[in-house]
Design a protein around this motif. Structure first.
Motif, PDB file in Angstrom:
ATOM      1  N   MET A 241       8.752  10.960  -7.699  1.00 42.69           N
ATOM      2  CA  MET A 241       9.485  10.694  -6.396  1.00 42.69           C
ATOM      3  C   MET A 241       9.274  12.006  -5.489  1.00 42.69           C
ATOM      4  O   MET A 241       9.718  13.100  -6.048  1.00 42.69           O
ATOM      5  N   ALA A 242       8.812  11.839  -4.038  1.00 47.57           N
ATOM      6  CA  ALA A 242       8.708  13.167  -3.349  1.00 47.57           C
ATOM      7  C   ALA A 242      10.225  13.624  -2.962  1.00 47.57           C
ATOM      8  O   ALA A 242      11.381  13.026  -2.806  1.00 47.57           O
ATOM      9  N   ASN A 243      10.241  15.013  -3.100  1.00 46.09           N
ATOM     10  CA  ASN A 243      11.448  15.643  -2.891  1.00 46.09           C
ATOM     11  C   ASN A 243      11.586  15.828  -1.473  1.00 46.09           C
ATOM     12  O   ASN A 243      12.898  16.337  -1.112  1.00 46.09           O
TER      13      ASN A 243
ATOM     14  N   ASP B  28       3.363   9.361  -4.432  1.00 47.47           N
ATOM     15  CA  ASP B  28       4.377   8.845  -5.275  1.00 47.47           C
ATOM     16  C   ASP B  28       3.629   7.600  -6.128  1.00 47.47           C
ATOM     17  O   ASP B  28       4.045   7.548  -7.535  1.00 47.47           O
ATOM     18  N   ALA B  29       2.901   6.663  -5.550  1.00 45.66           N
ATOM     19  CA  ALA B  29       2.260   5.730  -6.232  1.00 45.66           C
ATOM     20  C   ALA B  29       1.353   6.106  -7.014  1.00 45.66           C
ATOM     21  O   ALA B  29       1.123   5.657  -8.228  1.00 45.66           O
ATOM     22  N   ALA B  30       0.688   6.937  -6.782  1.00 43.89           N
ATOM     23  CA  ALA B  30      -0.445   7.496  -7.697  1.00 43.89           C
ATOM     24  C   ALA B  30       0.173   8.331  -8.999  1.00 43.89           C
ATOM     25  O   ALA B  30      -0.248   8.348  -9.912  1.00 43.89           O
ATOM     26  N   VAL B  31       1.447   8.933  -8.755  1.00 47.34           N
ATOM     27  CA  VAL B  31       2.143   9.636  -9.828  1.00 47.34           C
ATOM     28  C   VAL B  31       2.286   8.590 -10.891  1.00 47.34           C
ATOM     29  O   VAL B  31       2.288   8.671 -12.243  1.00 47.34           O
ATOM     30  N   THR B  32       3.019   7.603 -10.424  1.00 47.85           N
ATOM     31  CA  THR B  32       3.519   6.346 -11.199  1.00 47.85           C
ATOM     32  C   THR B  32       2.115   5.471 -11.964  1.00 47.85           C
ATOM     33  O   THR B  32       2.444   4.933 -12.899  1.00 47.85           O
TER      34      THR B  32
ATOM     35  N   SER C   7       0.298   3.412 -10.159  1.00 45.52           N
ATOM     36  CA  SER C   7       0.235   1.984  -9.598  1.00 45.52           C
ATOM     37  C   SER C   7      -0.781   2.149  -8.527  1.00 45.52           C
ATOM     38  O   SER C   7      -1.127   1.205  -7.873  1.00 45.52           O
ATOM     39  N   ALA C   8      -1.503   3.418  -8.152  1.00 51.83           N
ATOM     40  CA  ALA C   8      -2.281   3.375  -7.137  1.00 51.83           C
ATOM     41  C   ALA C   8      -3.221   4.753  -7.325  1.00 51.83           C
ATOM     42  O   ALA C   8      -2.752   5.503  -7.936  1.00 51.83           O
ATOM     43  N   PRO C   9      -4.544   4.774  -6.729  1.00 52.15           N
ATOM     44  CA  PRO C   9      -5.204   6.034  -6.753  1.00 52.15           C
ATOM     45  C   PRO C   9      -4.670   7.123  -6.000  1.00 52.15           C
ATOM     46  O   PRO C   9      -3.806   6.707  -4.979  1.00 52.15           O
ATOM     47  N   VAL C  10      -5.249   8.322  -6.135  1.00 51.97           N
ATOM     48  CA  VAL C  10      -4.819   9.648  -5.536  1.00 51.97           C
ATOM     49  C   VAL C  10      -5.154   9.565  -4.213  1.00 51.97           C
ATOM     50  O   VAL C  10      -6.535   9.385  -3.779  1.00 51.97           O
ATOM     51  N   PRO C  11      -4.457   9.580  -3.036  1.00 46.66           N
ATOM     52  CA  PRO C  11      -4.814   9.529  -1.707  1.00 46.66           C
ATOM     53  C   PRO C  11      -5.587  10.907  -1.038  1.00 46.66           C
ATOM     54  O   PRO C  11      -5.522  11.972  -2.005  1.00 46.66           O
ATOM     55  N   GLY C  12      -6.351  10.915  -0.234  1.00 48.44           N
ATOM     56  CA  GLY C  12      -7.009  12.141   0.312  1.00 48.44           C
ATOM     57  C   GLY C  12      -5.969  13.203   0.895  1.00 48.44           C
ATOM     58  O   GLY C  12      -4.826  12.730   1.021  1.00 48.44           O
ATOM     59  N   ALA C  13      -6.248  14.395   1.044  1.00 50.23           N
ATOM     60  CA  ALA C  13      -5.490  15.270   1.343  1.00 50.23           C
ATOM     61  C   ALA C  13      -4.911  15.118   2.969  1.00 50.23           C
ATOM     62  O   ALA C  13      -5.828  14.783   3.749  1.00 50.23           O
TER      63      ALA C  13
ATOM     64  N   ARG D 198       2.477  19.633  -5.665  1.00 48.82           N
ATOM     65  CA  ARG D 198       3.259  19.242  -6.769  1.00 48.82           C
ATOM     66  C   ARG D 198       2.736  17.838  -7.207  1.00 48.82           C
ATOM     67  O   ARG D 198       2.580  17.585  -8.367  1.00 48.82           O
ATOM     68  N   LEU D 199       2.903  16.907  -6.276  1.00 53.81           N
ATOM     69  CA  LEU D 199       2.623  15.453  -6.449  1.00 53.81           C
ATOM     70  C   LEU D 199       1.145  15.279  -6.987  1.00 53.81           C
ATOM     71  O   LEU D 199       1.112  14.398  -7.843  1.00 53.81           O
ATOM     72  N   ARG D 200       0.239  15.935  -6.228  1.00 50.15           N
ATOM     73  CA  ARG D 200      -1.126  15.980  -6.856  1.00 50.15           C
ATOM     74  C   ARG D 200      -1.317  16.374  -8.272  1.00 50.15           C
ATOM     75  O   ARG D 200      -1.963  15.868  -8.824  1.00 50.15           O
TER      76      ARG D 200
END
Length: 167
Positions: free
Chosen positions: A1-3, A40-44, A46-52, A85-87
């Protein structure tokens, strides 16, 4: 989860000095919020990693209300660190735990052995404290021989002597 909670961020408005265009900053914050939610969704998983996130270029404004440039820039630095961090978490496929981790130093009921999830093959034994010069390498720095504390003590002593002399 994003801080970072983008909905709660507030910047001071400025008028008499240069600031960032409020509409442009608000529009970029919407993009930040969407990107952090997608990460957040990509970390779990449930979704692909979005663009920067794109590097923002805000129009400076004067003599009309704008956001304080220093506050906006500082917040964008926090966003960049959080995005990185999330990436990193999303790249490893590590899910963020919902429950807080137990700390063996604070919680004596925590396990004696802790596994580092970033390197699953390594097990860290926290039951015995490290010894020798390698015990706390982050505290052993060049020139850290305690001279800073001695200087502070000397300054306090001189101040006390001067205070007694002047009385």
């Amino acid at each position: 989860m994003a801080n970072i909670d983008v909905d709660r961020v507030r910047f001071s408005p400025v008028r008499l000095r240069e600031g960032y265009d409020m509409g442009e900053v608000d529009q970029h914050l919407d993009l930040v919020k969407q990107t952090l939610a997608a990460l957040d969704a990509a970390v779990t998983g449930s979704a692909p990693v979005p663009g920067a996130l794109p590097s923002p270029r805000f129009t400076p404004v004067r003599l009309r209300e704008g956001y304080d440039m220093g506050e906006v820039d500082a917040f964008l630095d926090e966003v960049a660190a959080e995005e990185a961090r999330l990436r990193g978490l999303a790249g490893r496929g590590i899910a963020v735990p919902d429950a807080p981790q137990t700390d063996p130093v604070i919680d004596p009921s925590a396990p004696d052995r802790v596994t580092d999830v970033s390197a699953p093959a390594e097990v860290v034994d926290v039951s015995a404290p490290p010894t020798g010069d390698a015990a706390y390498p982050e505290l052993i720095r060049e020139g850290s021989s305690g001279t800073g504390l001695a200087v502070v003590a000397l300054v306090v002593l001189v101040a006390l002597v001067l205070a007694l002399v002047l009385l």
